[in-house]
Enzyme design. Sequence first.
Site, PDB file in Angstrom:
ATOM      1  N   ARG A 133     -22.047  98.683  23.344  1.00  0.00           N
ATOM      2  CA  ARG A 133     -22.618  97.488  22.681  1.00  0.00           C
ATOM      3  C   ARG A 133     -22.791  97.752  21.193  1.00  0.00           C
ATOM      4  O   ARG A 133     -23.111  98.872  20.793  1.00  0.00           O
ATOM      5  CB  ARG A 133     -23.985  97.159  23.294  1.00  0.00           C
ATOM      6  CG  ARG A 133     -23.887  96.438  24.608  1.00  0.00           C
ATOM      7  CD  ARG A 133     -25.256  96.285  25.245  1.00  0.00           C
ATOM      8  NE  ARG A 133     -25.361  97.108  26.421  1.00  0.00           N
ATOM      9  CZ  ARG A 133     -26.492  97.424  27.026  1.00  0.00           C
ATOM     10  NH1 ARG A 133     -27.649  96.985  26.567  1.00  0.00           N
ATOM     11  NH2 ARG A 133     -26.504  98.176  28.103  1.00  0.00           N
ATOM     12  N   HIS A 158     -35.951  97.977  28.615  1.00  0.00           N
ATOM     13  CA  HIS A 158     -36.322  99.380  28.876  1.00  0.00           C
ATOM     14  C   HIS A 158     -37.845  99.538  28.892  1.00  0.00           C
ATOM     15  O   HIS A 158     -38.359 100.631  28.658  1.00  0.00           O
ATOM     16  CB  HIS A 158     -35.774 100.347  27.793  1.00  0.00           C
ATOM     17  CG  HIS A 158     -34.292 100.533  27.808  1.00  0.00           C
ATOM     18  ND1 HIS A 158     -33.556 100.708  26.654  1.00  0.00           N
ATOM     19  CD2 HIS A 158     -33.396 100.564  28.822  1.00  0.00           C
ATOM     20  CE1 HIS A 158     -32.282 100.857  26.965  1.00  0.00           C
ATOM     21  NE2 HIS A 158     -32.151 100.758  28.280  1.00  0.00           N
ATOM     22  N   ARG A 200     -36.731  96.738  40.432  1.00  0.00           N
ATOM     23  CA  ARG A 200     -36.589  96.626  38.983  1.00  0.00           C
ATOM     24  C   ARG A 200     -35.958  95.268  38.708  1.00  0.00           C
ATOM     25  O   ARG A 200     -34.884  94.963  39.240  1.00  0.00           O
ATOM     26  CB  ARG A 200     -35.678  97.730  38.477  1.00  0.00           C
ATOM     27  CG  ARG A 200     -35.494  97.639  36.998  1.00  0.00           C
ATOM     28  CD  ARG A 200     -34.479  98.627  36.519  1.00  0.00           C
ATOM     29  NE  ARG A 200     -34.429  98.576  35.061  1.00  0.00           N
ATOM     30  CZ  ARG A 200     -33.468  99.094  34.344  1.00  0.00           C
ATOM     31  NH1 ARG A 200     -32.472  99.720  34.919  1.00  0.00           N
ATOM     32  NH2 ARG A 200     -33.495  98.994  33.037  1.00  0.00           N
ATOM     33  N   ASN A 225     -33.003  99.304  42.427  1.00  0.00           N
ATOM     34  CA  ASN A 225     -32.507  98.842  41.132  1.00  0.00           C
ATOM     35  C   ASN A 225     -31.123  98.235  41.385  1.00  0.00           C
ATOM     36  O   ASN A 225     -30.129  98.955  41.489  1.00  0.00           O
ATOM     37  CB  ASN A 225     -32.428 100.038  40.176  1.00  0.00           C
ATOM     38  CG  ASN A 225     -31.935  99.636  38.806  1.00  0.00           C
ATOM     39  OD1 ASN A 225     -31.563  98.480  38.575  1.00  0.00           O
ATOM     40  ND2 ASN A 225     -31.915 100.581  37.888  1.00  0.00           N
ATOM     41  N   GLU A 260     -38.196 105.962  35.432  1.00  0.00           N
ATOM     42  CA  GLU A 260     -38.488 104.545  35.676  1.00  0.00           C
ATOM     43  C   GLU A 260     -38.826 104.289  37.145  1.00  0.00           C
ATOM     44  O   GLU A 260     -39.675 103.467  37.454  1.00  0.00           O
ATOM     45  CB  GLU A 260     -37.279 103.702  35.261  1.00  0.00           C
ATOM     46  CG  GLU A 260     -37.118 103.647  33.754  1.00  0.00           C
ATOM     47  CD  GLU A 260     -35.722 103.234  33.316  1.00  0.00           C
ATOM     48  OE1 GLU A 260     -34.808 104.066  33.434  1.00  0.00           O
ATOM     49  OE2 GLU A 260     -35.561 102.098  32.858  1.00  0.00           O
TER      50      GLU A 260
END
Length: 400
Positions: A240, A181, A91, A7, A383
């Site tokens: 965010r 996601h 990823r 990742n 993940e």
Amino acid sequence: MNILVLNCGSSSLKYQVIEICSEKILAKGICDRINLGDSFFIQKTFDNREIKKELKIKNHEQAIDLIIKYLLDKDYGVLNKIEEINAIGHRVLHGGSYFDKPVLIDDRVKIVIKDCFVLGPLHNPNNLAGIEACEKLFSSNIKQVAVFDTAFHQTMQRKVFSYALPYELCKKKSIRRYGFHGTSHEYIANRTCKILNNNNLKIISCHLGNGSSICAIEKLKCIDTTMGMTPIEGLPMGTRCGDIDPGILFFLAKKENMNLDEIDNILNKSSGMLGISGISSDFRDLENEAKKNNKRAKLALEIFCYRTAKYIGAYTVCLGGIDVIVFTAGVGENSTTTRKKICEYLDFAGVKINQEKNNLRGKEVMFSTDESTVKLLVIPTNEELMIARKTKMIINNLRK
Ligand code: ADP
């Protein structure tokens, strides 16, 4: 079969080596603060050996070189030779509308990942850098697979993914909702169906972490999700802002004379939990401050829970009902108070929590009461395992 899962973020590279038949993690680690001067590297193995190093890591190629070195290390490694890695799963953040499933990486796929730089400017260039570094550092026979964060959401209908902007403009510039996601939400959907032994469930998956998104899922397919063309849309997050009135941007530009970079910085880096509280983006800090009655920390947490519950309500309509709500990621798995507050909004609809079970952290648990109209689950997301499984699937298909 050993799969290396990578990742590659903007300043970090997280990795795992998974023996995919047993799904055992042989080693995992991180190269952090890449190209920031004071980089560090940590690797842990299945038998609890651990190495930490502070050193300069200039780019992803150097990081992967270091990872290989320590995977093969006599004292700290888990492999005897590099060929014991049979495939690499990456990823990749943005696959645009091109990919609705993982793909074997070839020149064409690399071109498309590059095409999507404009959609994922902070991630896709690093993802591609990781892929190209592996091409240099591993044998040319090694297969690499790209698993896209956007792919799971490609089942959203046009009415769901379209913005109410000029149609031709959106078409020409690929402006639409993509969602993120996806690998996490897909893992949650699969795991939920397995736990409840039913593939036809209406699931609302709440991935609540530093970045947060909710996904409405029916029969293992994504119906809607809160993130949009970029990962700013939807819930307020660590830093965010989530959904806001776009008119605010014009206000900041015209009345406050802010330029695009300043506005970008506000929306992405100094809003959300950090912006509201003025203290931290970290829920643990906010919960500690809230206990001391800090008003803004309390407000940040209240806004987060309210907005999450609001989306759950909306998605109940989108799905035409709801069987299960699942909480995952750092906050969803660990913050018992956040889960409680969100679920309390749904009390009117017969959603009831078992307080004792809700007090568990970081574990798979059903924390609804037997009377609850909706089942409530905590499932730690994984993940990396999902990426490894998908990589194995692609490699096995090649062999057929
Ligand atoms: P990312 O989006 O970076 O992967 P994570 O899923 O790791 O983020 O989630 C990070 C968030 O999880 C942080 O805000 C952190 O405070 C929160 N978190 C982790 N453990 C706890 C805990 N025990 N209680 C409350 N919040 C927690």
